[in-house]
Design a protein around this motif. Structure first.
Motif, short mmCIF file in Angstrom:
data_model
loop_
_atom_site.label_atom_id
_atom_site.label_comp_id
_atom_site.label_asym_id
_atom_site.label_seq_id
_atom_site.Cartn_x
_atom_site.Cartn_y
_atom_site.Cartn_z
N SER A 35 9.11 2.04 -1.90
CA SER A 35 8.40 1.77 -0.66
C SER A 35 6.90 1.97 -0.81
N VAL A 36 6.49 2.88 -1.69
CA VAL A 36 5.05 3.04 -1.98
C VAL A 36 4.51 1.77 -2.62
N ALA A 37 5.25 1.24 -3.59
CA ALA A 37 4.81 0.01 -4.27
C ALA A 37 4.79 -1.17 -3.30
N LEU A 38 5.85 -1.33 -2.53
CA LEU A 38 5.91 -2.44 -1.57
C LEU A 38 4.87 -2.25 -0.47
N TYR A 104 5.82 1.74 7.12
CA TYR A 104 4.99 2.91 7.43
C TYR A 104 4.02 3.20 6.29
N MET A 105 4.52 3.06 5.05
CA MET A 105 3.64 3.27 3.89
C MET A 105 2.46 2.31 3.93
N ALA A 106 2.72 1.07 4.32
CA ALA A 106 1.65 0.06 4.36
C ALA A 106 0.54 0.48 5.30
N GLU A 107 0.89 1.00 6.46
CA GLU A 107 -0.12 1.42 7.42
C GLU A 107 -0.88 2.65 6.94
N ILE A 108 -0.18 3.56 6.26
CA ILE A 108 -0.84 4.74 5.72
C ILE A 108 -1.87 4.33 4.67
N ILE A 109 -1.45 3.45 3.76
CA ILE A 109 -2.35 3.01 2.70
C ILE A 109 -3.49 2.16 3.26
N VAL A 139 -12.12 2.87 -5.54
CA VAL A 139 -11.45 2.82 -4.24
C VAL A 139 -10.23 3.74 -4.18
N MET A 140 -9.29 3.57 -5.13
CA MET A 140 -8.03 4.29 -5.04
C MET A 140 -8.16 5.81 -5.09
N PRO A 141 -9.07 6.39 -5.90
CA PRO A 141 -9.22 7.85 -5.83
C PRO A 141 -9.59 8.35 -4.44
N GLN A 142 -10.46 7.60 -3.75
CA GLN A 142 -10.83 7.98 -2.38
C GLN A 142 -9.69 7.74 -1.41
N VAL A 143 -8.98 6.64 -1.59
CA VAL A 143 -7.84 6.33 -0.72
C VAL A 143 -6.77 7.41 -0.87
N PHE A 144 -6.49 7.81 -2.10
CA PHE A 144 -5.44 8.80 -2.34
C PHE A 144 -5.77 10.12 -1.66
N ARG A 145 -7.03 10.51 -1.70
CA ARG A 145 -7.43 11.76 -1.04
C ARG A 145 -7.23 11.66 0.47
N THR A 146 -7.53 10.50 1.02
CA THR A 146 -7.41 10.30 2.47
C THR A 146 -5.96 10.29 2.93
N ILE A 147 -5.10 9.64 2.16
CA ILE A 147 -3.72 9.43 2.61
C ILE A 147 -2.77 10.50 2.09
N TYR A 148 -3.27 11.47 1.33
CA TYR A 148 -2.38 12.42 0.66
C TYR A 148 -1.45 13.13 1.64
N ALA A 149 -2.01 13.69 2.70
CA ALA A 149 -1.20 14.45 3.66
C ALA A 149 -0.19 13.56 4.40
N PRO A 150 -0.61 12.46 5.02
CA PRO A 150 0.39 11.62 5.70
C PRO A 150 1.41 11.01 4.75
N LEU A 151 1.02 10.79 3.50
CA LEU A 151 1.97 10.27 2.52
C LEU A 151 3.08 11.29 2.27
N GLY A 152 2.70 12.57 2.15
CA GLY A 152 3.70 13.62 1.98
C GLY A 152 4.63 13.71 3.16
N GLN A 154 5.47 11.26 5.09
CA GLN A 154 6.36 10.11 5.03
C GLN A 154 7.46 10.31 3.99
N PHE A 155 7.16 10.99 2.91
CA PHE A 155 8.18 11.30 1.91
C PHE A 155 9.30 12.12 2.55
N ILE A 156 8.91 13.11 3.35
CA ILE A 156 9.90 13.94 4.04
C ILE A 156 10.70 13.10 5.03
N ALA A 157 10.02 12.18 5.72
CA ALA A 157 10.70 11.31 6.68
C ALA A 157 11.75 10.45 5.99
#
Length: 224
Positions: A35-38, A104-109, A139-152, A154-157
């Motif tokens: 789902s992260v890839a998609l 949901y992953m798409a909106e987070i990213i 781009v991606m290093p900054q994106v990863f820092r921004t989405i890190y918490a909501p991504l985690g 979503q993993f739990i979800a």
């Protein structure tokens, strides 16, 4: 008559619980990765310069986020055979969970991509960076820092949502709970054990998220 809580009658079934927990963990991890890839692909569609691609990306997100996961699982497992597409219970649940979570992953990213100032893309272009290099190194290093918490989160979800896989005959923790409860007539005890397993799995992810966040970003970012 007062109810007496006891786990003694559940002991013979605990061996089956390990296999069920392994199935829950496997389908959750695979769903998260896929789902992260998609979701990343859909997020890029939503940021595309072509209107049709933005429309398709937005349509996917709206459909997946506004359709119950159980309905998606039923469509994949029960409706697709009418089109001569037959999937095993595990594969059907994996596809359904992935499709739903990717919305949901798409909106987070996408939110992470929006947070990156457009001027950084222009600056990278003037420095001779290709589009791929721009995304990889800037781009991606900054994106990863921004989405890190909501991504985690979503993993739990996804782990919690995997409990619905039992609806399409996947032998996971929820299926174990239902089977053992019916066999032993100790439903309360089996509910408590199943809840404990999901709690442990989610806390492992949460503690791992915090530890990795501290290592990469510092304590403040990790506990968001």
């Amino acid at each position: 008559m007062q109810y007496s809580f006891t786990l003694r009658t559940i002991y013979p079934y605990l061996d089956q619980l390990w296999a069920a927990a392994g199935t829950t963990l496997l389908i959750s991890v695979l769903s998260i990765l896929l789902s992260v890839a998609l979701g990343a692909g859909v997020a890029l569609l939503r940021r595309s310069g072509l209107r049709i691609l933005r429309f398709l990306g937005g349509l996917y997100v709206e459909v997946m986020r506004n359709t119950p996961l159980l309905v998606i699982l039923y469509i994949v497992y029960f409706a697709l055979p009418a089109l001569n597409i037959r999937l095993s219970s595990f594969n059907a649940a994996l596809i359904g969970l992935t499709l739903n979570s990717a919305g949901y992953m798409a909106e987070i990213i996408r939110a992470g991509l929006v947070a990156v100032a457009h001027g950084q893309f222009e600056a990278a272009s003037t420095q001779g960076f290709t589009r791929v290099q721009t995304y990889r190194y800037i781009v991606m290093p900054q994106v990863f820092r921004t989405i890190y918490a909501p991504l985690g989160n979503q993993f739990i979800a996804v782990i919690l949502a995997s409990s619905l896989a039992s609806a399409v005959a996947v032998e996971d923790v929820t299926a174990w709970m239902q089977t053992v409860g019916s066999s032993s007539f100790r439903f309360f005890e089996t509910f408590v054990i199943a809840a404990a397993v999901y709690l442990v799995l989610c806390q492992i992810v949460n503690l791992g998220r915090i530890a990795i966040g501290r290592w990469m970003f510092g304590q403040g970012e990790a506990r968001r």
